[in-house]
Each structure stands twice: as structure tokens, then as C-alpha cells.
Write a protein that holds these residues in place. Structure first.
Motif, mmCIF file in Angstrom:
data_model
loop_
_atom_site.group_PDB
_atom_site.id
_atom_site.type_symbol
_atom_site.label_atom_id
_atom_site.label_comp_id
_atom_site.label_asym_id
_atom_site.label_seq_id
_atom_site.Cartn_x
_atom_site.Cartn_y
_atom_site.Cartn_z
ATOM 1 N N VAL A 195 -8.631 -42.454 -30.130
ATOM 2 C CA VAL A 195 -9.898 -41.835 -30.545
ATOM 3 C C VAL A 195 -10.931 -42.832 -31.071
ATOM 4 O O VAL A 195 -12.070 -42.444 -31.350
ATOM 5 C CB VAL A 195 -9.662 -40.742 -31.615
ATOM 6 N N LEU A 203 -8.436 -37.815 -37.002
ATOM 7 C CA LEU A 203 -7.093 -37.527 -36.502
ATOM 8 C C LEU A 203 -6.060 -37.615 -37.618
ATOM 9 O O LEU A 203 -4.969 -37.057 -37.506
ATOM 10 C CB LEU A 203 -6.741 -38.508 -35.368
ATOM 11 N N SER A 233 -4.886 -32.941 -29.545
ATOM 12 C CA SER A 233 -4.966 -34.121 -28.682
ATOM 13 C C SER A 233 -4.815 -33.749 -27.208
ATOM 14 O O SER A 233 -5.579 -34.226 -26.357
ATOM 15 C CB SER A 233 -3.886 -35.136 -29.079
ATOM 16 N N GLY A 248 -11.998 -39.460 -26.688
ATOM 17 C CA GLY A 248 -11.911 -39.525 -28.140
ATOM 18 C C GLY A 248 -12.727 -38.431 -28.809
ATOM 19 O O GLY A 248 -12.229 -37.701 -29.680
ATOM 20 N N ILE A 252 -11.383 -34.940 -31.005
ATOM 21 C CA ILE A 252 -11.824 -34.606 -32.361
ATOM 22 C C ILE A 252 -12.571 -33.276 -32.366
ATOM 23 O O ILE A 252 -12.384 -32.442 -33.269
ATOM 24 C CB ILE A 252 -12.719 -35.721 -32.941
#
Length: 276
Positions: A195, A203, A233, A248, A252
Motif C-alpha cells: 500500500v 493498514l 486487501s 494501494g 485502503i
């Protein structure tokens, strides 16, 4: 569903899947400790300080992650040392190492001969480009973290929730603190590719915030955090693939959305229960 299954015929997607799983395990475990210990900003300092190692790695022709790992560990130990021995306020210590790492990284990237390297995958993550070597390292870290937290669970619990009491009972608090800060640093560095430096802190905290909606118990939060980290994820990985956006940011965004939906569901359930 058929399209998703077909994705597993591609090596890059299999690598991304395993990276998501290992990231969920390592960040789920370490993040639970970070949130419980309330050292989120310490982790943020280590994260941004690691950029100094990336810059040095590029300049010396090393693997940037190796430079980041060395610099992250030194920064984590430096923050701990400044706070404990030099009696520098923790927030000031974090700011010193945070700014030092970023400054060194920028200087060495600028000094690197030729074209400036593409740092986007380190700043914002690119899970689809994780190498086999990085996967092995992430897998090894996951195993080490599981063993460490299983073997030293009670000691970690004492240090996380009542450090002063742990010291009075003669427990090796400083040793555990230095070991844990090193593991946090390594976890951050190995998950930068997933990420990125800018978003790795999310994370380490969002899955724990979601797990915290169900339990306050440290032992129960650990597997729940890993579960929510993996869901976020993997779903984020799929979302990024089908919509063609950076992985990434997608991961999130998915974790934030997951937290919002779970929070809404839990709040609704509580309201209905109170009316019954």
C-alpha cells in the motif's frame, strides 16, 4: 465469479493474492499491538523515516527495501532510545526521525546519477509487482510474528497495557520494547510494496478499528484484525483490477468502506436491540 477464478491462472495475480494474505497477517498482528499500546504515531514516524533508506538504497545501487529496512529499524530504535534514555518527549523524537528520514531520502534520490527513479510504487504501493523474494520474506515474517506473539503473549500483554507494573515485577520490558519496535519496523518495510509509505499506517489501524467494534479483548482482536485486513486487501485488489486504479489506494478505500458498513450494521443492531 468465473472471472475471479480465471484471475488465479495468472502468476502476477497469485503473487498479489499471497502478498495480500501475508500483509493481512503481519499488519493484523502488529497493528493490534500498535493500537492497543497507542503508538500509532510512532509507527507513522518509522514509516516515513524509512524513505531515507530507500533513497540511500537507490544511491548505492542496493535493493531499496534493504535500505528501508535498515533505516526503519534504526529509526524505531532511535525513537525508543531518545524517549527512554535522552528523555526527549516522544512526539518530538518521532518528529526528529520522521523529518530526518524524509530529508535524507530526498537528498539521496536527487544525488542518484541519471534519471530520478520512479518512487510511486514505494510511496503509494503496487501489490501486483511484488516479487517472489519479497513474498518469501513476507511469509517468513508472518510465521515469526505468529510464533513470537504465541510464545510471549502474556509478556506482550503486560507491556502493552501496564508497562509500569511489568517493570516492577522484574520483566524485561526494555528488551521486549526494542524487539517489538524492530518487528514493527520490518513489518512496515515489507508491506510498503502493498500500500506504500503514504498509506501503510491505515493498514495497521483500520482493520483493528473494525475489529474493535466487536470486541475489546486483545486475544480476540488479533484474529479479527487479520480477517478484516485480508477481506479489505483482497476485495481492494479485485476492485483495483476491474476498475483499473492503483491497488494501494483501492485497498485502503475498501478498508474504510468496510469499517463504515460494519459500524452502520453494529449501530443499527444496537438500536433495534434497545427498542425491543
Amino acid at each position: 465469479m468465473g472471472t475471479i477464478i480465471e484471475l488465479f491462472s495468472y502468476d502476477f495475480f497469485i503473487h498479489a493474492f499471497w502478498a495480500s494474505l501475508f500483509a493481512a497477517i503481519s499488519c493484523g498482528i502488529v497493528g493490534t499491538y500498535i493500537v492497543s499500546r497507542r503508538i500509532v504515531f510512532v509507527s507513522g514516524g518509522i514509516t516515513h523515516a524509512s524513505f531515507g533508506g530507500i533513497g540511500i538504497g537507490y544511491f548505492l545501487g542496493w535493493n531499496p527495501l534493504l535500505g528501508a529496512a535498515i533505516f526503519a529499524i534504526l529509526s524505531g530504535l532511535g525513537i525508543q532510545l531518545f524517549t527512554e534514555k535522552a528523555k526527549v518527549r516522544e512526539d518530538s523524537s518521532i518528529a526528529i526521525w520522521w523529518s530526518l528520514g524524509m530529508a535524507i531520502g530526498i537528498i539521496f534520490v536527487y544525488l542518484t546519477p541519471g534519471y530520478a527513479p520512479n518512487l510511486m510504487s514505494y510511496l503509494f504501493g503496487s501489490v501486483l509487482t511484488v516479487s517472489v523474494t519479497e513474498l518469501w520474506l513476507m511469509g517468513a515474517l508472518s510465521v515469526i510474528l505468529i510464533l513470537f506473539f504465541v510464545l510471549f503473549y502474556r509478556l506482550i500483554l503486560y507491556v502493552a497495557f501496564d508497562e509500569e507494573f511489568a517493570r516492577t515485577t522484574g520483566l524485561p520490558v526494555s528488551v521486549i520494547n526494542y524487539l517489538l519496535i524492530s518487528l514493527i519496523a520490518i513489518t512496515i518495510v515489507l508491506n510498503i510494496r502493498v500500500v506504500g509509505i503514504i498509506l501503510i499506517l491505515s493498514l495497521l489501524t483500520l482493520p483493528q478499528a473494525t475489529a474493535n467494534l466487536f470486541t475489546k479483548d486483545f486475544k480476540r482482536m488479533l484474529p479479527l484484525s487479520v480477517l478484516f485486513a485480508f477481506i479489505g486487501s483482497f476485495v481492494g485488489l479485485l476492485f483495483s483490477f476491474f476498475v483499473d486504479i492503483p491497488s494501494g489506494a483501492s485497498i485502503i478505500f475498501t478498508l474504510v468502506l468496510l469499517f463504515g458498513l460494519v459500524k452502520l450494521a453494529v449501530s443499527t443492531k444496537q438500536k433495534l436491540a434497545s427498542r425491543a
